[in-house]
Design a protein around this motif. Structure first.
Motif, PDB file in Angstrom:
ATOM      1  N   ASP A  51       0.865  -1.177   0.000  1.00 12.57           N
ATOM      2  CA  ASP A  51       0.000   0.000   0.000  1.00 12.57           C
ATOM      3  C   ASP A  51       0.904   1.230   0.000  1.00 12.57           C
ATOM      4  OD1 ASP A  51      -1.497   2.263   0.837  1.00 12.57           O
ATOM      5  OD2 ASP A  51      -2.987   0.958   1.772  1.00 12.57           O
ATOM      6  N   THR A  52       0.918   1.967  -1.108  1.00 16.03           N
ATOM      7  CA  THR A  52       1.819   3.118  -1.218  1.00 16.03           C
ATOM      8  C   THR A  52       1.440   4.248  -0.259  1.00 16.03           C
ATOM      9  OG1 THR A  52       0.519   3.945  -3.075  1.00 16.03           O
ATOM     10  CG2 THR A  52       2.472   2.648  -3.600  1.00 16.03           C
ATOM     11  N   LEU A  53       0.177   4.341   0.115  1.00 16.68           N
ATOM     12  CA  LEU A  53      -0.253   5.393   1.036  1.00 16.68           C
ATOM     13  C   LEU A  53       0.296   5.156   2.445  1.00 16.68           C
ATOM     14  CD1 LEU A  53      -1.919   7.954   1.405  1.00 16.68           C
ATOM     15  CD2 LEU A  53      -3.889   6.508   1.897  1.00 16.68           C
ATOM     16  N   THR A  54       0.125   3.936   2.962  1.00 18.32           N
ATOM     17  CA  THR A  54       0.593   3.635   4.321  1.00 18.32           C
ATOM     18  C   THR A  54       2.013   3.072   4.341  1.00 18.32           C
ATOM     19  OG1 THR A  54      -0.299   1.385   4.247  1.00 18.32           O
ATOM     20  CG2 THR A  54      -1.760   3.130   5.092  1.00 18.32           C
ATOM     21  N   ARG A  55       2.544   2.747   3.137  1.00 20.29           N
ATOM     22  CA  ARG A  55       3.871   2.156   2.991  1.00 20.29           C
ATOM     23  C   ARG A  55       4.016   0.867   3.799  1.00 20.29           C
ATOM     24  NH1 ARG A  55       6.955   4.262  -0.145  1.00 20.29           N
ATOM     25  NH2 ARG A  55       8.934   3.669   0.739  1.00 20.29           N
ATOM     26  N   THR A  56       2.949   0.041   3.765  1.00 21.70           N
ATOM     27  CA  THR A  56       2.952  -1.244   4.454  1.00 21.70           C
ATOM     28  C   THR A  56       2.393  -2.318   3.531  1.00 21.70           C
ATOM     29  OG1 THR A  56       0.742  -0.880   5.362  1.00 21.70           O
ATOM     30  CG2 THR A  56       2.604  -0.206   6.737  1.00 21.70           C
TER      31      THR A  56
END
Length: 110
Positions: free
Chosen positions: A68-73
């Motif tokens: 997930d590029t938004l949460t970087r997880t």
């Protein structure tokens, strides 16, 4: 250290981004891991990239999540958690003290 390589197929197709973790049944507390490339191939690392793992008995867990590029997880598991827990995984390796261990093809199903 034993160099370890193999291929992961999901529903008979190469699966990119599957994370493998080797959980020692006894001894070492180090968890070795690897991630599959576009062709489903992987190499296992413990201390440095591609160095392998110590000889021994392992339970193998596999998770195929997405970044997930938004949460970087990493989120989710496209395999539905079927192979995600070492107390439920049926994939086990007994790695002898040799130079290279070929784990072969691991065939998973969603």
């Amino acid at each position: 250290m034993v160099k370890i390589m193999g291929v992961v197929l999901v529903d008979d197709e190469p699966a990119e981004g599957v994370v493998l973790r080797l959980h020692p049944k006894t001894g070492s507390a180090a968890i070795s891991s690897g991630i599959t490339s576009a062709d489903g191939s992987f190499q296992i690392s413990t201390y440095s990239l591609g160095d392998g793992a110590p000889a021994g008995q392992y339970v193998i867990t596999l998770v195929w999540s997405e970044f997930d590029t938004l949460t970087r997880t990493q989120v989710g598991d496209q395999l539905g958690g079927k192979y995600a827990f070492d107390d439920k995984s049926e994939i086990q390796w007994n790695i002898p003290n040799i130079d290279v261990f070929n784990a072969g093809t691991i065939r998973l199903h969603r």
